[in-house]
Write a protein that holds these residues in place. Structure first.
Motif, PDB file in Angstrom:
ATOM      1  N   TRP A  54      38.053  37.408  28.763  1.00  0.00           N
ATOM      2  CA  TRP A  54      38.302  37.503  27.324  1.00  0.00           C
ATOM      3  C   TRP A  54      39.446  36.562  26.977  1.00  0.00           C
ATOM      4  CZ3 TRP A  54      41.247  38.496  23.037  1.00  0.00           C
ATOM      5  CH2 TRP A  54      40.566  38.929  21.886  1.00  0.00           C
ATOM      6  N   VAL A 102      47.005  45.862  34.395  1.00  0.00           N
ATOM      7  CA  VAL A 102      47.089  46.530  33.094  1.00  0.00           C
ATOM      8  C   VAL A 102      47.072  48.055  33.208  1.00  0.00           C
ATOM      9  CG1 VAL A 102      46.139  44.597  31.790  1.00  0.00           C
ATOM     10  CG2 VAL A 102      44.597  46.371  32.665  1.00  0.00           C
ATOM     11  N   HIS A 108      48.672  50.992  27.770  1.00  0.00           N
ATOM     12  CA  HIS A 108      47.609  49.978  27.783  1.00  0.00           C
ATOM     13  C   HIS A 108      46.380  50.487  27.048  1.00  0.00           C
ATOM     14  CE1 HIS A 108      43.936  48.204  29.690  1.00  0.00           C
ATOM     15  NE2 HIS A 108      44.542  47.129  29.211  1.00  0.00           N
ATOM     16  N   SER A 115      38.665  44.638  32.508  1.00  0.00           N
ATOM     17  CA  SER A 115      39.897  43.845  32.496  1.00  0.00           C
ATOM     18  C   SER A 115      40.959  44.524  33.346  1.00  0.00           C
ATOM     19  CB  SER A 115      40.403  43.666  31.067  1.00  0.00           C
ATOM     20  OG  SER A 115      39.518  42.849  30.345  1.00  0.00           O
ATOM     21  N   ASN A 116      41.603  43.716  34.204  1.00  0.00           N
ATOM     22  CA  ASN A 116      42.616  44.265  35.104  1.00  0.00           C
ATOM     23  C   ASN A 116      43.973  43.581  35.018  1.00  0.00           C
ATOM     24  OD1 ASN A 116      41.247  46.440  36.525  1.00  0.00           O
ATOM     25  ND2 ASN A 116      39.878  44.830  37.231  1.00  0.00           N
ATOM     26  N   SER A 117      44.017  42.370  34.487  1.00  0.00           N
ATOM     27  CA  SER A 117      45.304  41.706  34.266  1.00  0.00           C
ATOM     28  C   SER A 117      45.248  40.992  32.925  1.00  0.00           C
ATOM     29  CB  SER A 117      45.639  40.735  35.396  1.00  0.00           C
ATOM     30  OG  SER A 117      44.692  39.701  35.492  1.00  0.00           O
ATOM     31  N   GLU A 118      46.445  40.684  32.408  1.00  0.00           N
ATOM     32  CA  GLU A 118      46.491  40.163  31.033  1.00  0.00           C
ATOM     33  C   GLU A 118      47.752  39.340  30.828  1.00  0.00           C
ATOM     34  OE1 GLU A 118      45.787  42.107  26.578  1.00  0.00           O
ATOM     35  OE2 GLU A 118      46.111  43.410  28.295  1.00  0.00           O
ATOM     36  N   ASP A 134      45.697  36.180  23.340  1.00  0.00           N
ATOM     37  CA  ASP A 134      45.457  37.179  24.379  1.00  0.00           C
ATOM     38  C   ASP A 134      44.426  36.686  25.385  1.00  0.00           C
ATOM     39  OD1 ASP A 134      45.229  39.618  25.759  1.00  0.00           O
ATOM     40  OD2 ASP A 134      43.983  40.543  24.215  1.00  0.00           O
ATOM     41  N   ASP A 136      42.486  37.979  29.106  1.00  0.00           N
ATOM     42  CA  ASP A 136      42.237  39.045  30.078  1.00  0.00           C
ATOM     43  C   ASP A 136      41.473  38.486  31.266  1.00  0.00           C
ATOM     44  OD1 ASP A 136      43.256  40.698  28.101  1.00  0.00           O
ATOM     45  OD2 ASP A 136      41.380  41.732  27.726  1.00  0.00           O
ATOM     46  N   SER A 137      41.656  39.137  32.416  1.00  0.00           N
ATOM     47  CA  SER A 137      40.918  38.785  33.622  1.00  0.00           C
ATOM     48  C   SER A 137      40.435  40.050  34.321  1.00  0.00           C
ATOM     49  CB  SER A 137      41.812  38.003  34.584  1.00  0.00           C
ATOM     50  OG  SER A 137      41.169  37.843  35.839  1.00  0.00           O
TER      51      SER A 137
END
Length: 166
Positions: A54, A102, A108, A115-118, A134, A136-137
């Motif tokens: 994202w 996240v 959060h 999504s796990n990191s941002e 923003d 996301d990964s």
């Protein structure tokens, strides 16, 4: 001026944020419409970075409230108060937020369970926050300090676009 785009995104360690900034300047040059520019910028970054699910913008449309803007990725949360989530923290503190996991971030908002990191860059114009950028990964720890610095630099460029057209 001719702009060239990498045919394949590169790894984080090799990624050229200077080239990304040059590409951002090229695709927005001469275009006064903010939404058109933010749309193309989200597509550019989504296409060029690896391991992201994202990329987009939340815009301040009401006091202390972010509203979904142009993005690439799955369906997203529409409204985020400044008091919630990573995006809210960036808007509230005016500081880039780099979140390795996240699920460990207090408050959060899980718009996409994948999504796990941002990383979230606040966008400031004339001393006030106008939105956030923003990313996301799906991978924990995807974004590094180098990524945060490169994306913050891109955010500083985004702040120079025609925000009066919003």
């Amino acid at each position: 001026m001719q702009t060239t785009f990498a045919s394949e995104p590169t790894s984080t360690d090799e990624f050229d944020y200077t080239m990304l900034l040059e590409q951002a300047r090229a695709i927005t040059a001469g275009e006064p419409d903010l939404i058109a520019n933010l749309s193309n910028l989200s597509a550019l970054v989504y296409d060029q970075l690896t391991d992201v699910n994202w990329v987009g913008f939340y815009l301040v449309r009401e006091p202390e409230l972010l509203v979904l803007g142009p993005f690439q990725g799955k369906v997203a949360c529409i409204r985020i108060p400044f008091t919630q989530g990573v995006c809210g923290a960036a808007a509230r503190t005016h500081e880039t937020q780099l979140v390795r996991d996240v699920h460990e971030f207090p408050g959060h908002i899980a718009c996409d369970a994948a999504s796990n990191s941002e990383v979230v860059v606040p966008l400031m114009v004339k001393g006030r926050v106008v939105g956030v950028f923003d990313l996301d990964s799906p991978s924990v720890g995807r974004f590094s300090e180098r990524d945060a610095a490169g994306l913050t630099q891109l955010g500083r460029f985004i702040e120079t676009l025609n925000w009066a057209s919003l």
